[in-house]
Design a protein around this motif. Structure first.
Motif, PDB file in Angstrom:
ATOM      1  N   VAL A  66       0.821  -1.212   0.000  1.00  0.00           N
ATOM      2  CA  VAL A  66       0.000   0.000   0.000  1.00  0.00           C
ATOM      3  C   VAL A  66       0.858   1.266   0.000  1.00  0.00           C
ATOM      4  CG1 VAL A  66      -1.950  -1.174   1.079  1.00  0.00           C
ATOM      5  CG2 VAL A  66      -0.270  -0.002   2.524  1.00  0.00           C
ATOM      6  N   GLY A  67       2.172   1.098   0.082  1.00  0.00           N
ATOM      7  CA  GLY A  67       3.077   2.236   0.061  1.00  0.00           C
ATOM      8  C   GLY A  67       4.497   1.785  -0.166  1.00  0.00           C
ATOM      9  N   MET A  68       5.336   2.720  -0.620  1.00  0.00           N
ATOM     10  CA  MET A  68       6.747   2.414  -0.835  1.00  0.00           C
ATOM     11  C   MET A  68       7.577   3.661  -0.610  1.00  0.00           C
ATOM     12  SD  MET A  68       7.603   4.068  -3.875  1.00  0.00           S
ATOM     13  CE  MET A  68       8.868   3.175  -4.713  1.00  0.00           C
ATOM     14  N   MET A  69       8.802   3.439  -0.142  1.00  0.00           N
ATOM     15  CA  MET A  69       9.761   4.522   0.072  1.00  0.00           C
ATOM     16  C   MET A  69      11.126   4.006  -0.338  1.00  0.00           C
ATOM     17  SD  MET A  69      10.956   6.410   3.612  1.00  0.00           S
ATOM     18  CE  MET A  69      11.853   5.001   4.269  1.00  0.00           C
ATOM     19  N   VAL A  70      11.910   4.868  -0.976  1.00  0.00           N
ATOM     20  CA  VAL A  70      13.287   4.537  -1.305  1.00  0.00           C
ATOM     21  C   VAL A  70      14.173   5.584  -0.642  1.00  0.00           C
ATOM     22  CG1 VAL A  70      14.994   4.181  -3.135  1.00  0.00           C
ATOM     23  CG2 VAL A  70      12.594   3.525  -3.516  1.00  0.00           C
ATOM     24  N   LEU A  71      15.081   5.101   0.175  1.00  0.00           N
ATOM     25  CA  LEU A  71      16.026   5.958   0.884  1.00  0.00           C
ATOM     26  C   LEU A  71      17.424   5.594   0.398  1.00  0.00           C
ATOM     27  CD1 LEU A  71      16.280   8.110   3.108  1.00  0.00           C
ATOM     28  CD2 LEU A  71      16.484   6.238   4.752  1.00  0.00           C
ATOM     29  N   GLU A  72      18.081   6.563  -0.220  1.00  0.00           N
ATOM     30  CA  GLU A  72      19.436   6.354  -0.750  1.00  0.00           C
ATOM     31  C   GLU A  72      20.373   7.281   0.003  1.00  0.00           C
ATOM     32  OE1 GLU A  72      18.448   7.264  -4.839  1.00  0.00           O
ATOM     33  OE2 GLU A  72      18.422   5.122  -5.323  1.00  0.00           O
ATOM     34  N   GLY A  73      20.984   6.762   1.066  1.00  0.00           N
ATOM     35  CA  GLY A  73      21.829   7.601   1.911  1.00  0.00           C
ATOM     36  C   GLY A  73      20.974   8.641   2.590  1.00  0.00           C
ATOM     37  N   ASP A  74      21.278   9.914   2.331  1.00  0.00           N
ATOM     38  CA  ASP A  74      20.489  10.991   2.932  1.00  0.00           C
ATOM     39  C   ASP A  74      19.461  11.573   1.956  1.00  0.00           C
ATOM     40  OD1 ASP A  74      22.090  12.441   1.223  1.00  0.00           O
ATOM     41  OD2 ASP A  74      22.852  13.803   2.744  1.00  0.00           O
ATOM     42  N   GLU A  75      19.194  10.849   0.872  1.00  0.00           N
ATOM     43  CA  GLU A  75      18.169  11.300  -0.081  1.00  0.00           C
ATOM     44  C   GLU A  75      16.949  10.401  -0.011  1.00  0.00           C
ATOM     45  OE1 GLU A  75      17.260  12.306  -4.733  1.00  0.00           O
ATOM     46  OE2 GLU A  75      19.259  11.622  -4.192  1.00  0.00           O
ATOM     47  N   LEU A  76      15.816  11.022   0.275  1.00  0.00           N
ATOM     48  CA  LEU A  76      14.535  10.327   0.227  1.00  0.00           C
ATOM     49  C   LEU A  76      14.097  10.429  -1.231  1.00  0.00           C
ATOM     50  CD1 LEU A  76      11.630  10.882   2.770  1.00  0.00           C
ATOM     51  CD2 LEU A  76      11.454   9.762   0.571  1.00  0.00           C
ATOM     52  N   SER A  77      14.453   9.411  -2.015  1.00  0.00           N
ATOM     53  CA  SER A  77      14.286   9.545  -3.466  1.00  0.00           C
ATOM     54  C   SER A  77      12.900   9.167  -3.967  1.00  0.00           C
ATOM     55  CB  SER A  77      15.354   8.746  -4.209  1.00  0.00           C
ATOM     56  OG  SER A  77      15.156   7.371  -4.050  1.00  0.00           O
ATOM     57  N   GLN A  78      12.140   8.408  -3.195  1.00  0.00           N
ATOM     58  CA  GLN A  78      10.785   8.019  -3.597  1.00  0.00           C
ATOM     59  C   GLN A  78       9.935   7.854  -2.351  1.00  0.00           C
ATOM     60  OE1 GLN A  78      10.124   7.196  -6.966  1.00  0.00           O
ATOM     61  NE2 GLN A  78      12.230   7.159  -7.660  1.00  0.00           N
ATOM     62  N   LEU A  79       8.714   8.341  -2.381  1.00  0.00           N
ATOM     63  CA  LEU A  79       7.723   8.040  -1.344  1.00  0.00           C
ATOM     64  C   LEU A  79       6.363   8.138  -2.013  1.00  0.00           C
ATOM     65  CD1 LEU A  79       7.572   9.381   2.321  1.00  0.00           C
ATOM     66  CD2 LEU A  79       5.627   8.525   1.057  1.00  0.00           C
ATOM     67  N   TYR A  80       5.734   6.991  -2.190  1.00  0.00           N
ATOM     68  CA  TYR A  80       4.444   6.935  -2.864  1.00  0.00           C
ATOM     69  C   TYR A  80       3.511   6.019  -2.089  1.00  0.00           C
ATOM     70  CZ  TYR A  80       6.547   9.200  -6.914  1.00  0.00           C
ATOM     71  OH  TYR A  80       7.163  10.092  -7.749  1.00  0.00           O
ATOM     72  N   LEU A  81       2.245   6.395  -2.056  1.00  0.00           N
ATOM     73  CA  LEU A  81       1.216   5.594  -1.387  1.00  0.00           C
ATOM     74  C   LEU A  81       0.112   5.262  -2.376  1.00  0.00           C
ATOM     75  CD1 LEU A  81       0.846   7.680   1.888  1.00  0.00           C
ATOM     76  CD2 LEU A  81       2.299   5.692   1.502  1.00  0.00           C
ATOM     77  N   ALA A  82      -0.452   4.065  -2.236  1.00  0.00           N
ATOM     78  CA  ALA A  82      -1.619   3.722  -3.044  1.00  0.00           C
ATOM     79  C   ALA A  82      -2.678   4.789  -2.773  1.00  0.00           C
ATOM     80  CB  ALA A  82      -2.133   2.339  -2.663  1.00  0.00           C
ATOM     81  N   PRO A  83      -3.341   5.305  -3.802  1.00  0.00           N
ATOM     82  CA  PRO A  83      -4.271   6.431  -3.621  1.00  0.00           C
ATOM     83  C   PRO A  83      -5.293   6.225  -2.506  1.00  0.00           C
ATOM     84  CG  PRO A  83      -3.954   5.997  -5.949  1.00  0.00           C
ATOM     85  CD  PRO A  83      -3.260   4.886  -5.206  1.00  0.00           C
TER      86      PRO A  83
END
Length: 158
Positions: A66-83
């Motif tokens: 229902v959601g996803m996040m990508v954390l690359e070091g100190d960059e929050l590069s993706q954060l998406y949630l199912a609508p």
């Protein structure tokens, strides 16, 4: 009754589910922003590149992403949630996790047209650091870089 939502690191078998959350969220939240890649290209990228290199987290409810996040070091590069899962505190939990894993600070990019994201990140202490015309991103969409730095702690007795 709403099933509980758990956060966990994504594994290799989560690529398609992570991509599905991204695609549905992007299309719902950013209808005026063209996607630079087809659905199949996005699925392939998330499966074979993003999830494979680590740093991807998934939010699950009743076994469904229902959601996803990508954390690359100190960059929050993706954060998406199912609508249908927006507004339920999952994004708040992802940001708390990102801050916990990068306590020195974070940065992220979001499109200028994404006013709800601006409000969300501002509520979490992020401030605008830079605006661009979008010439450096694949979508060619004007964007904003936000940063979060932890508040300086007051020395005890002060």
């Amino acid at each position: 009754m709403t099933p509980p939502v758990g956060l966990r690191p994504a594994t290799g078998s989560d690529g398609a589910a992570v991509a599905d959350v991204y695609l549905r969220s992007y299309d719902a939240a950013l209808p005026s922003v063209r996607r630079a890649h087809t659905d199949d290209e996005v699925r392939d990228f998330f499966t074979h590149v993003v999830v494979a290199r680590g740093g991807t987290w998934i939010a699950e409810a009743a076994g469904e992403a229902v959601g996803m996040m990508v954390l690359e070091g100190d960059e929050l590069s993706q954060l998406y949630l199912a609508p249908e899962w927006r507004g339920r505190g999952i994004g708040d939990r992802f940001v708390a996790l990102a801050k916990d894993r990068s306590p020195e600070g974070l940065s992220l990019w979001t499109f200028q047209v994404n006013a709800p994201a601006h409000r969300f990140y501002a509520r979490h202490g992020f401030t605008e650091a830079e605006r661009t015309d979008g010439s450096e991103n694949e979508e060619r969409e004007p964007d904003i870089r936000f940063v979060w730095r932890p508040a300086a702690e007051t020395p005890s007795g002060a």
